[in-house]
Design a protein around this motif. Structure first.
Motif, PDB file in Angstrom:
ATOM      1  N   LYS A  14       0.827  -1.211   0.000  1.00 21.45           N
ATOM      2  CA  LYS A  14       0.000   0.000   0.000  1.00 21.45           C
ATOM      3  C   LYS A  14       0.862   1.262   0.000  1.00 21.45           C
ATOM      4  CE  LYS A  14      -4.028  -2.172   1.957  1.00 21.45           C
ATOM      5  NZ  LYS A  14      -4.985  -2.262   3.049  1.00 21.45           N
ATOM      6  N   TYR A  15       1.981   1.226   0.710  1.00 21.89           N
ATOM      7  CA  TYR A  15       2.910   2.366   0.738  1.00 21.89           C
ATOM      8  C   TYR A  15       3.458   2.621  -0.670  1.00 21.89           C
ATOM      9  CZ  TYR A  15       7.190   4.984   1.614  1.00 21.89           C
ATOM     10  OH  TYR A  15       8.183   5.918   1.564  1.00 21.89           O
ATOM     11  N   HIS A  16       3.905   1.587  -1.347  1.00 25.19           N
ATOM     12  CA  HIS A  16       4.449   1.743  -2.696  1.00 25.19           C
ATOM     13  C   HIS A  16       3.369   2.189  -3.686  1.00 25.19           C
ATOM     14  CE1 HIS A  16       8.473   0.620  -1.746  1.00 25.19           C
ATOM     15  NE2 HIS A  16       8.069  -0.501  -1.178  1.00 25.19           N
ATOM     16  N   LYS A  17       2.146   1.740  -3.492  1.00 21.77           N
ATOM     17  CA  LYS A  17       1.045   2.177  -4.343  1.00 21.77           C
ATOM     18  C   LYS A  17       0.800   3.677  -4.148  1.00 21.77           C
ATOM     19  CE  LYS A  17      -3.735   1.417  -5.565  1.00 21.77           C
ATOM     20  NZ  LYS A  17      -5.031   0.979  -5.153  1.00 21.77           N
ATOM     21  N   ALA A  18       0.823   4.132  -2.897  1.00 30.02           N
ATOM     22  CA  ALA A  18       0.644   5.558  -2.608  1.00 30.02           C
ATOM     23  C   ALA A  18       1.765   6.379  -3.251  1.00 30.02           C
ATOM     24  CB  ALA A  18       0.605   5.804  -1.100  1.00 30.02           C
ATOM     25  N   GLU A  19       3.001   5.896  -3.164  1.00 34.04           N
ATOM     26  CA  GLU A  19       4.126   6.591  -3.800  1.00 34.04           C
ATOM     27  C   GLU A  19       3.884   6.719  -5.306  1.00 34.04           C
ATOM     28  OE1 GLU A  19       8.345   5.889  -1.663  1.00 34.04           O
ATOM     29  OE2 GLU A  19       7.543   4.155  -2.713  1.00 34.04           O
ATOM     30  N   THR A  20       3.519   5.631  -5.931  1.00 34.83           N
ATOM     31  CA  THR A  20       3.304   5.606  -7.375  1.00 34.83           C
ATOM     32  C   THR A  20       2.191   6.559  -7.784  1.00 34.83           C
ATOM     33  OG1 THR A  20       4.020   3.312  -7.468  1.00 34.83           O
ATOM     34  CG2 THR A  20       2.729   4.101  -9.323  1.00 34.83           C
ATOM     35  N   GLU A  21       1.120   6.592  -7.003  1.00 30.58           N
ATOM     36  CA  GLU A  21      -0.033   7.418  -7.346  1.00 30.58           C
ATOM     37  C   GLU A  21       0.171   8.900  -7.041  1.00 30.58           C
ATOM     38  OE1 GLU A  21      -3.420   5.752  -5.372  1.00 30.58           O
ATOM     39  OE2 GLU A  21      -3.427   3.966  -6.637  1.00 30.58           O
ATOM     40  N   LEU A  22       1.051   9.256  -6.096  1.00 29.27           N
ATOM     41  CA  LEU A  22       1.129  10.645  -5.645  1.00 29.27           C
ATOM     42  C   LEU A  22       2.391  11.401  -6.035  1.00 29.27           C
ATOM     43  CD1 LEU A  22      -0.421  10.195  -2.114  1.00 29.27           C
ATOM     44  CD2 LEU A  22      -1.447  11.347  -4.068  1.00 29.27           C
ATOM     45  N   ILE A  23       3.549  10.754  -6.064  1.00 23.81           N
ATOM     46  CA  ILE A  23       4.785  11.485  -6.340  1.00 23.81           C
ATOM     47  C   ILE A  23       4.722  12.081  -7.741  1.00 23.81           C
ATOM     48  CG2 ILE A  23       7.282  11.258  -6.718  1.00 23.81           C
ATOM     49  CD1 ILE A  23       7.362   9.391  -4.341  1.00 23.81           C
ATOM     50  N   GLY A  24       5.008  13.376  -7.802  1.00 27.45           N
ATOM     51  CA  GLY A  24       4.978  14.113  -9.058  1.00 27.45           C
ATOM     52  C   GLY A  24       3.633  14.728  -9.390  1.00 27.45           C
ATOM     53  N   LYS A  25       2.596  14.407  -8.621  1.00 27.29           N
ATOM     54  CA  LYS A  25       1.265  14.960  -8.868  1.00 27.29           C
ATOM     55  C   LYS A  25       1.099  16.283  -8.119  1.00 27.29           C
ATOM     56  CE  LYS A  25      -0.481  11.476 -11.185  1.00 27.29           C
ATOM     57  NZ  LYS A  25      -1.631  10.663 -11.050  1.00 27.29           N
ATOM     58  N   ALA A  26       0.326  17.199  -8.715  1.00 24.56           N
ATOM     59  CA  ALA A  26      -0.016  18.452  -8.057  1.00 24.56           C
ATOM     60  C   ALA A  26      -1.154  18.177  -7.078  1.00 24.56           C
ATOM     61  CB  ALA A  26      -0.448  19.486  -9.083  1.00 24.56           C
ATOM     62  N   VAL A  27      -1.049  18.746  -5.888  1.00 21.19           N
ATOM     63  CA  VAL A  27      -2.089  18.579  -4.875  1.00 21.19           C
ATOM     64  C   VAL A  27      -2.405  19.917  -4.229  1.00 21.19           C
ATOM     65  CG1 VAL A  27      -1.515  16.184  -4.299  1.00 21.19           C
ATOM     66  CG2 VAL A  27      -0.441  18.030  -3.037  1.00 21.19           C
ATOM     67  N   VAL A  28      -3.599  19.997  -3.676  1.00 23.30           N
ATOM     68  CA  VAL A  28      -4.010  21.117  -2.841  1.00 23.30           C
ATOM     69  C   VAL A  28      -4.412  20.509  -1.507  1.00 23.30           C
ATOM     70  CG1 VAL A  28      -5.641  23.011  -2.536  1.00 23.30           C
ATOM     71  CG2 VAL A  28      -4.833  22.433  -4.827  1.00 23.30           C
ATOM     72  N   LEU A  29      -3.862  21.059  -0.415  1.00 25.95           N
ATOM     73  CA  LEU A  29      -4.202  20.572   0.913  1.00 25.95           C
ATOM     74  C   LEU A  29      -5.341  21.399   1.496  1.00 25.95           C
ATOM     75  CD1 LEU A  29      -0.598  20.012   2.338  1.00 25.95           C
ATOM     76  CD2 LEU A  29      -2.041  18.428   1.054  1.00 25.95           C
ATOM     77  N   THR A  30      -5.965  20.890   2.525  1.00 25.07           N
ATOM     78  CA  THR A  30      -7.108  21.578   3.131  1.00 25.07           C
ATOM     79  C   THR A  30      -6.734  22.926   3.731  1.00 25.07           C
ATOM     80  OG1 THR A  30      -6.769  20.323   5.171  1.00 25.07           O
ATOM     81  CG2 THR A  30      -8.393  19.458   3.619  1.00 25.07           C
ATOM     82  N   ASP A  31      -5.454  23.147   4.058  1.00 20.39           N
ATOM     83  CA  ASP A  31      -5.042  24.438   4.621  1.00 20.39           C
ATOM     84  C   ASP A  31      -4.616  25.434   3.540  1.00 20.39           C
ATOM     85  OD1 ASP A  31      -2.601  23.456   3.819  1.00 20.39           O
ATOM     86  OD2 ASP A  31      -1.655  23.563   5.783  1.00 20.39           O
ATOM     87  N   GLY A  32      -4.816  25.075   2.250  1.00 17.50           N
ATOM     88  CA  GLY A  32      -4.523  25.977   1.146  1.00 17.50           C
ATOM     89  C   GLY A  32      -3.152  25.815   0.525  1.00 17.50           C
ATOM     90  N   LYS A  33      -2.269  25.046   1.139  1.00 16.42           N
ATOM     91  CA  LYS A  33      -0.959  24.796   0.530  1.00 16.42           C
ATOM     92  C   LYS A  33      -1.168  24.006  -0.754  1.00 16.42           C
ATOM     93  CE  LYS A  33       1.861  24.670   4.699  1.00 16.42           C
ATOM     94  NZ  LYS A  33       0.841  25.040   5.661  1.00 16.42           N
ATOM     95  N   ALA A  34      -0.364  24.336  -1.776  1.00 18.90           N
ATOM     96  CA  ALA A  34      -0.466  23.635  -3.053  1.00 18.90           C
ATOM     97  C   ALA A  34       0.929  23.438  -3.609  1.00 18.90           C
ATOM     98  CB  ALA A  34      -1.324  24.428  -4.019  1.00 18.90           C
ATOM     99  N   GLY A  35       1.112  22.381  -4.341  1.00 16.35           N
ATOM    100  CA  GLY A  35       2.389  22.105  -4.972  1.00 16.35           C
ATOM    101  C   GLY A  35       2.447  20.670  -5.438  1.00 16.35           C
ATOM    102  N   THR A  36       3.639  20.269  -5.828  1.00 19.57           N
ATOM    103  CA  THR A  36       3.873  18.916  -6.329  1.00 19.57           C
ATOM    104  C   THR A  36       4.393  18.031  -5.202  1.00 19.57           C
ATOM    105  OG1 THR A  36       4.447  19.852  -8.460  1.00 19.57           O
ATOM    106  CG2 THR A  36       5.116  17.590  -8.074  1.00 19.57           C
ATOM    107  N   VAL A  37       3.866  16.834  -5.119  1.00 19.76           N
ATOM    108  CA  VAL A  37       4.304  15.884  -4.091  1.00 19.76           C
ATOM    109  C   VAL A  37       5.726  15.437  -4.421  1.00 19.76           C
ATOM    110  CG1 VAL A  37       3.879  13.649  -2.987  1.00 19.76           C
ATOM    111  CG2 VAL A  37       1.953  15.100  -3.644  1.00 19.76           C
ATOM    112  N   GLU A  38       6.636  15.674  -3.477  1.00 22.08           N
ATOM    113  CA  GLU A  38       8.033  15.252  -3.647  1.00 22.08           C
ATOM    114  C   GLU A  38       8.299  13.898  -3.016  1.00 22.08           C
ATOM    115  OE1 GLU A  38      10.246  18.504  -1.878  1.00 22.08           O
ATOM    116  OE2 GLU A  38      10.765  19.192  -3.885  1.00 22.08           O
TER     117      GLU A  38
END
Length: 69
Positions: A14-38
């Motif tokens: 599940k950890y590796h699946k999360a890495e594959t799905e999220l790293i390099g993707k743009a996200v917005v967090l609930t507190d307004g921070k936005a950027g690419t998942v490193e």
């Protein structure tokens, strides 16, 4: 396979699946921070946490509001 070993293997999958799905993707967090998942990090006290480009620190994965498709 012993139960503990099976559970550990499941966590790693599940950890590796999360890495594959999220790293390099743009996200917005609930507190307004936005950027690419490193990075996706496993924190024994808090579970999965994200590091976002341009924002020092790590945030709980539960704070993701939007993910780039």
């Amino acid at each position: 396979m012993p139960r503990a070993k099976s559970q550990a293997a499941d966590i790693l999958r599940k950890y590796h699946k999360a890495e594959t799905e999220l790293i390099g993707k743009a996200v917005v967090l609930t507190d307004g921070k936005a950027g690419t998942v490193e990075g996706v990090h496993l924190d024994e006290a808090h579970g999965l946490r994200l590091s976002i480009a341009g924002h020092p620190g790590k945030w709980p994965i539960s704070t993701i509001k939007l993910v780039q498709k």
